[in-house]
Design an enzyme around this catalytic site. Structure first.
Site, PDB file in Angstrom:
ATOM      1  CB  ALA A 223      -0.940  -0.001   1.200  1.00 11.07           C
ATOM      2  CB  SER A 224       4.375   1.923  -0.725  1.00  7.85           C
ATOM      3  OG  SER A 224       4.734   1.172   0.410  1.00  7.85           O
ATOM      4  CG  ASN A 225       0.409   5.908  -1.901  1.00  6.09           C
ATOM      5  OD1 ASN A 225      -0.255   5.149  -2.582  1.00  6.09           O
ATOM      6  ND2 ASN A 225       0.060   6.236  -0.665  1.00  6.09           N
ATOM      7  CG  ASN A 465       2.352  -1.027  -3.461  1.00  2.00           C
ATOM      8  OD1 ASN A 465       1.734  -0.379  -2.630  1.00  2.00           O
ATOM      9  ND2 ASN A 465       3.661  -1.178  -3.423  1.00  2.00           N
TER      10      ASN A 465
END
Length: 764
Positions: A223-225, A465
Site C-alpha cells: 500500500a505504498s505510494n 504497488n
C-alpha cells in the site's frame, strides 16, 4: 574507500573523526572528512537511536530470538535456521565488492564503538535480556536487510492459494486474483494434482504452530505510494519527488532518519538500522530517489516427498539429502535440535520428512549472490537520474518501483531487482518437488529488459504497488488495485505551481475510489433491511462525500458494511474459517487481509457470479440487506444508539506494538499509545484493516517525504513515532502529532539550515 583492518568487526577504541549535530527532533546530521568516517558515524548514530531494534533484527536473522523470549521465539528461530539465513548472509557478504565491504566495516566500527562506550547505558529493553548485545560484524548488515524483506514476497500468498485450490477449486483461486493478463491465466494443464495439494495441506496443518509463530516476522507491504512531478508543474521549475511507504506499523519504526556529509557526498534520507546508506529514500546534492514495493513473485514452494533411508530420509526419487542438526537455545527450556537440510529445489522449511512429505522453498534473495548493497555507494554519488538508475544495476531485493528526479529537471522510473521468470504453474500455488520446477538453469531478466520511462509528456510519474506495464517480463499476479494510483493521478493532473505543501495534501488525501463501487452495490441491493436503524444508515451513506475522515460517522458505517460484505463473500467461497487460515497458516491476520483484498476486487469488478448464493439478484438482495442490518446492530452495541457519534477515529485506531512487549508480559510498558487516524486500505492516506481485527489500522504510513529539487531545505519528512527507539528518551514519540495531522517536519540539508535547527553538537 578500501577495506580496513576492521573486517572482523573488532571494537574500535579511537575517535571516529565525525561531528554529530542533533536537531530539535533528535535527527542526526553527521559531518566528517572521509566516507569511511561518515559511515562509522552512521553506525554509531544508529546504535545510539536503535540498538535494541538492531539486536532484535540480528537475533531473528540468526535464529537466536528464543534466547531472549523463550518459546515465544523458538518456532521463528527454527524457520530461519532451516532456511540457513545466517550462512546465506555470510556468503552474500563475501561476494560484495571491496567498496561495499568497506562501508559495512566502517559502519560496524561505529556500532561497536557505541557498544564499548555505553555498556552501562543500554535501553530499557535489555533489562529483559539475559545478556548485553554482542559486537556487530560486517555481514550482519546483510542479514538484517534480508530479514526485513523475506516475507514481502509471495511465500504466504502461495501457501494460502494452495489451500484454497485444494478445498474450494480453481474458480475460487481465480476469483482471489481478479482480472489478470491472459498469459498469467491458470490453464488446466498448469493445475497441481489434487493429491499434491492434499499433501501440502497436510504439511501446513501439521506446521500450523510454526506458521503462527512467524506472524511477528511478516513485514508485508502492498500500500505504498510515490510520485514525481516535473518542473513544468512546480513553483520552482524543478521537480518534486514525494511518497509514503506503508508496512505494518511497529515500534521502533522500520526507517531511521539521518544526514551524512563528507568530502565525497552529501546525502540525507531514511535507512534501515543496521545497514549503511539510504537504500530506499533519500537525496544527495543532485538527485533524489524513492520507491514502492514492486510486488514481484519472488518465491516458489515445493512439495517434497521423502522415504526412510537407514535412520535418515532421502527424497522419494532416491536423491540423498545432507541433513544436519543445529542446537537451538530456548530461554528457560534448554536446548533442542533443529533438523536442517536442502533438496535440489531449496531448503526444507516446513514439515517433517519423517512424515513422508515436507515443503521446501526458493527465493530470489538466496538464488545466486545477493549484491543489493553494492548499489549503495553508487546511489550516494550519482549526479543524475540516468546515473542513479545505472547505480541500481546490482540490486536484487526486493523488486522495487524506483522513481528518481534530478536538479537538471529529469524525472524517471525503473523497476529494479532480480526478476526470474518460471513456469506459469509456479505463479499460483505450491508445485511438485521435481526437476521440472527447480530453478537450476534459470537466469534473471536482464536489467535492460526491466521497464523504464523518463520525462513523460503528462509531467508526472506515479507508482502505488499497481501493475506498471502492460507488457515486458512477468512480474506478479498480486499487484494492488488501482484506487490509490488513480486517485493520485486525479490530484496531480490539474497541478501547476506546486510546492511541498501540495505534496502533503496528497499524502493526506482520504477520498476513496473504491467507495463508489461498493456504495453502488449497496444502493442497488439493500432493499429488504429490517433493522430500525438500517434505512437511516442508508441515508447517511447516500449523503456521504466518500472521504474517510476521522470525524466522519458515515465512513464508519461504510467500513463496517464493507467488512461484512467481504466476510459474506469469503465465507461463501470457502476461503475463510477455521479450516482455511485461522489454525495458524498463514497467520490469521494475513489470511484475513489477503481474503479482504480478493473480495474487494470482486466487489469493485462486480465479479460475484462465481460466489455461491450471490450469483443471482435475490441472493444479493438478501445478503446485502443482511449486512446493513448487521452493521446497524453491531455499531449500536459497540458505540451507542446515536449514529452521529460513530466517528471513524473512534474505531479506526493505530496500534504500534513493541515486539518485546508483545512477547514478554513484563515488558508491556514499552508499547506506545494508541490513536485514532483517518484513511483506509483504499485511500492515499492508507490505514489498512483486516476483517480478522475489525476496523483497527494494522498497516499504515511508516514514513512520508517530499523532496524539493528547487530548494532542498524546503523538503520535509515525518515518521509515525520519532527518530529514536528509546522509550521515554524524548525523541521516541515527538513526530507523532505531526504524523497524525499528516504534516511534514523540516528536512534541513544546507549547512545554514542544519545550524539553524541544531540543538546539540558533539564529536565522536
Amino acid at each position: 574507500m578500501t577495506p580496513s583492518s576492521g573486517s572482523s568487526g573488532s571494537v574500535a577504541t579511537s575517535e571516529l573523526g565525525a561531528t554529530v549535530r542533533r536537531d530539535r527532533w533528535g535527527i542526526a546530521h553527521v559531518e566528517a572528512l572521509s566516507a569511511e568516517a561518515v559511515f562509522a558515524a552512521q553506525g554509531w548514530v544508529a546504535a545510539d537511536d536503535r540498538i535494541w531494534q538492531m539486536e532484535w533484527d540480528r537475533r531473528r536473522a540468526l535464529g537466536r530470538w528464543a534466547e531472549v523470549v523463550g518459546m515465544a521465539g523458538a518456532r521463528e528461530d527454527a524457520f530461519f535456521r532451516r532456511l540457513g539465513l545466517a550462512a546465506i548472509s555470510r556468503a552474500d557478504y563475501a561476494a560484495l565488492n571491496g567498496h561495499t565491504q568497506a562501508m559495512c566495516e566502517a559502519y560496524t566500527q561505529g556500532v561497536n564503538r557505541w557498544l564499548l562506550t555505553h555498556q552501562d547505558a543500554l535501553p530499557a529493553e535489555f533489562e529483559h535480556h539475559p545478556a548485553p548485545p554482542e559486537p556487530w560484524e560486517p555481514w550482519h548488515c546483510v542479514a538484517v536487510y534480508k530479514l526485513r524483506h523475506i516475507f514481502m514476497g509471495t511465500l504466504t500468498r502461495k501457501l494460502w492459494r494452495g489451500r484454497i485450490l485444494a478445498q474450494a477449486g480453481p474458480e475460487a483461486v481465480m476469483a482471489t486474483v481478479g482480472d489478470i493478463e491472459a498469459d498469467a491465466a491458470m490453464a488446466p494443464g498448469d493445475l497441481p494434482r489434487p493429491d499434491l495439494l492434499a499433501d501440502a495441506v497436510r504439511v501446513l496443518d501439521a506446521s500450523a504452530s510454526d506458521m503462527a509463530a512467524l506472524a511477528a516476522a511478516m513485514d508485508s507491504d502492498g500500500a505504498s505510494n510515490s510520485w514525481a512531478l516535473s518542473g513544468e508543474r512546480t513553483a520552482s521549475g524543478k521537480p518534486l519527488l514525494a511518497g509514503d511507504p506503508h508496512r505494518g506499523i511497529e515500534f521502533p519504526n522500520v526507517y531511521h532518519q539521518c544526514h551524512l556529509r563528507c568530502d565525497e557526498f552529501d546525502a540525507i534520507g531514511m535507512g534501515f538500522p543496521g545497514v549503511p546508506g539510504f537504500p530506499h529514500f533519500g537525496h544527495n546534492a543532485e538527485v533524489a530517489w524513492g520507491i514502492t514495493h514492486g510486488m514481484c513473485d519472488d518465491t516458489d514452494v515445493f512439495v517434497e516427498r521423502f522415504a526412510a533411508d537407514a535412520g535418515s530420509w532421502r527424497l522419494a526419487d532416491g536423491t540423498t539429502v545432507d541433513w544436519r542438526h543445529e542446537p537451538l537455545e530456548i530461554r528457560g527450556e534448554g536446548t533442542v535440535e533443529v533438523l536442517c537440510g536442502a533438496t535440489p529445489r531449496g531448503p526444507v522449511v516446513l514439515g517433517d520428512p519423517a512424515d513422508g512429505v515436507a515443503l521446501s522453498m526458493q527465493w530470489t534473495g538466496m538464488f545466486g549472490a545477493d549484491t543489493t548493497l553494492d548499489a549503495q555507494w553508487p546511489m550516494l554519488v550519482a549526479g543524475s537520474t540516468a546515473e542513479l538508475i545505472e547505480a541500481v544495476r546490482p540490486w536484487v531485493l526486493p523488486v522495487n518501483n524506483l522513481l528518481a528526479a534530478d536538479r537538471a529537471g529529469s524525472i524517471a522510473f525503473k523497476i529494479r531487482g532480480r526478476v526470474i521468470e518460471r513456469s506459469p504453474a509456479s505463479r499460483w500455488t505450491p508445485v511438485p518437488g521435481t526437476d521440472e520446477f527447480a530453478w537450476d538453469g534459470l537466469h534473471p531478466v536482464p536489467f535492460e529488459d526491466l521497464p523504464q520511462w523518463a520525462d513523460p509528456e503528462r509531467g508526472f510519474l506515479v507508482t502505488a504497488n499497481n501493475r506498471t506495464a502492460d507488457g515486458g517480463p512477468y512480474i506478479s499476479l498480486d499487484f494492488a488495485g488501482p484506487s490509490r494510483h488513480d486517485r493520485i493521478c486525479e490530484l496531480l493532473t490539474p497541478m501547476t505551481g506546486a510546492a511541498v505543501a501540495d505534496m502533503s495534501a496528497v499524502h493526506g488525501d482520504v477520498t476513496s475510489l473504491v467507495a463508489p463501487q461498493v456504495l453502488g452495490l449497496i444502493a442497488e441491493y439493500a432493499v429488504e433491511c429490517g433493522h430500525e436503524l438500517s434505512h437511516g444508515l442508508l441515508d447517511m451513506l447516500a449523503d456521504w462525500d466518500q472521504r474517510m475522515t476521522a470525524d466522519s460517522a458515515a465512513a464508519t458505517v461504510y467500513a463496517v458494511v464493507k467488512r461484512r460484505l467481504i466476510e459474506s463473500i469469503v465465507e461463501r467461497l470457502g476461503i475463510a474459517g477455521a479450516e482455511l487460515g485461522a489454525a495458524g497458516w498463514p497467520p490469521a491476520g494475513e489470511a484475513s487481509r489477503m481474503a479482504a483484498g480478493a473480495a474487494t476486487r470482486m466487489l469493485c469488478e462486480r465479479n460475484l457470479d462465481v460466489v455461491p448464493g450471490l450469483d443471482n439478484p435475490i441472493g444479493r438482495r438478501m445478503a446485502v440487506s443482511a449486512c446493513v442490518d448487521e452493521t446497524a446492530a453491531e455499531l449500536s452495541q459497540r458505540l451507542g444508539d446515536d449514529p452521529s457519534e460513530w466517528t471513524w477515529g473512534r474505531v479506526h485506531r493505530m496500534a504500534s506494538p513493541h515486539p518485546l512487549a508483545s512477547a514478554l508480559a513484563a515488558a508491556r510498558d514499552l508499547h506506545p499509545p494508541i490513536d485514532g487516524c483517518a484513511g483506509d486500505g483504499d485511500t492515499v492516506r492508507q490505514g489498512g484493516t483486516a476483517p480478522e481485527t475489525g476496523e483497527r489500522a494494522i498497516h499504515g504510513s511508516v514514513a512520508r517525504y517530499a523532496f524539493d529539487l528547487g530548494d532542498w531545505d524546503s523538503s520535509g519528512w515525518v515518521v509515525p513515532h520519532g527518530v529514536s527507539g528509546v522509550r521515554g528518551g524524548g525523541h521516541d514519540l515527538d513526530q507523532r502529532q505531526a504524523w497524525l495531522a499528516c504534516e511534514l517536519i523540516p528536512m534541513a540539508y544546507s549547512s545554514e539550515a542544519v545550524t539553524s535547527v541544531t540543538i546539540h553538537e558533539h564529536e565522536i
